[in-house]
Design a protein around this motif. Sequence first.
Motif, short mmCIF file in Angstrom:
data_model
loop_
_atom_site.label_atom_id
_atom_site.label_comp_id
_atom_site.label_asym_id
_atom_site.label_seq_id
_atom_site.Cartn_x
_atom_site.Cartn_y
_atom_site.Cartn_z
N VAL A 188 0.84 -1.20 0.00
CA VAL A 188 0.00 0.00 0.00
C VAL A 188 0.87 1.25 0.00
O VAL A 188 0.63 2.20 -0.76
N ILE A 189 1.91 1.26 0.83
CA ILE A 189 2.80 2.43 0.90
C ILE A 189 3.54 2.61 -0.42
O ILE A 189 3.60 3.73 -0.96
N PHE A 190 4.08 1.53 -0.97
CA PHE A 190 4.84 1.62 -2.22
C PHE A 190 3.95 2.10 -3.37
O PHE A 190 4.34 2.99 -4.14
N VAL A 191 2.77 1.51 -3.50
CA VAL A 191 1.86 1.91 -4.57
C VAL A 191 1.44 3.37 -4.38
O VAL A 191 1.37 4.13 -5.35
N GLY A 212 -2.65 -1.27 -9.23
CA GLY A 212 -1.43 -1.61 -8.51
C GLY A 212 -1.69 -2.55 -7.35
O GLY A 212 -0.99 -3.56 -7.17
N LEU A 213 -2.71 -2.25 -6.55
CA LEU A 213 -3.02 -3.11 -5.40
C LEU A 213 -3.58 -4.46 -5.84
O LEU A 213 -3.29 -5.49 -5.23
N THR A 214 -4.36 -4.46 -6.92
CA THR A 214 -4.90 -5.73 -7.43
C THR A 214 -3.77 -6.63 -7.94
O THR A 214 -3.73 -7.83 -7.63
N LEU A 215 -2.85 -6.06 -8.71
CA LEU A 215 -1.73 -6.85 -9.21
C LEU A 215 -0.83 -7.32 -8.08
O LEU A 215 -0.32 -8.45 -8.11
#
Length: 107
Positions: free
Chosen positions: A22-25, A44-47
Motif C-alpha cells: 500500500v505504501i509503495f503503490v 497496482g493493489l490488485t496486481l
Amino acid sequence: MEYLISFLSLTLMEIVLGIDNVIFVSILVDRLALEEQKKARIWGLTLAMVCRILLLFTISWLVHLTNPMFTIFDKGISIKDSILILGGLFLIYKSTKEIYEKVETEE
C-alpha cells in the motif's frame, strides 16, 4: 499447535507485506496526474494481491519437493534444499555487497 503458529506467522507477514505494498503503490501513484491516480491505485493493489497469491501457491508447491536429487556427505539434497541454499547465498552476497559499498565508497 505447530500449524497454528505457522498460520499466525504467515498471516502476520502477509499483513506487514500488504501494508508495504500500500505504501509503495501510494508513493508511485502520487507521481501521476489526479485523474489517473485512482485507476493506478486499484490496478497496482490488485496486481500486488494477485502476485502475492501466486507466490504463496508456488512456495507451498516448492515446500513439497523433498525427494533427494543428489547426495553430499551422505545427506540427500532436494529441490527445496537447493532453493533454500541458493536463497541464503544470494542474501549473503547482497548484504556483503551493500556493506562493502557503504564502507568503501568515497564521500
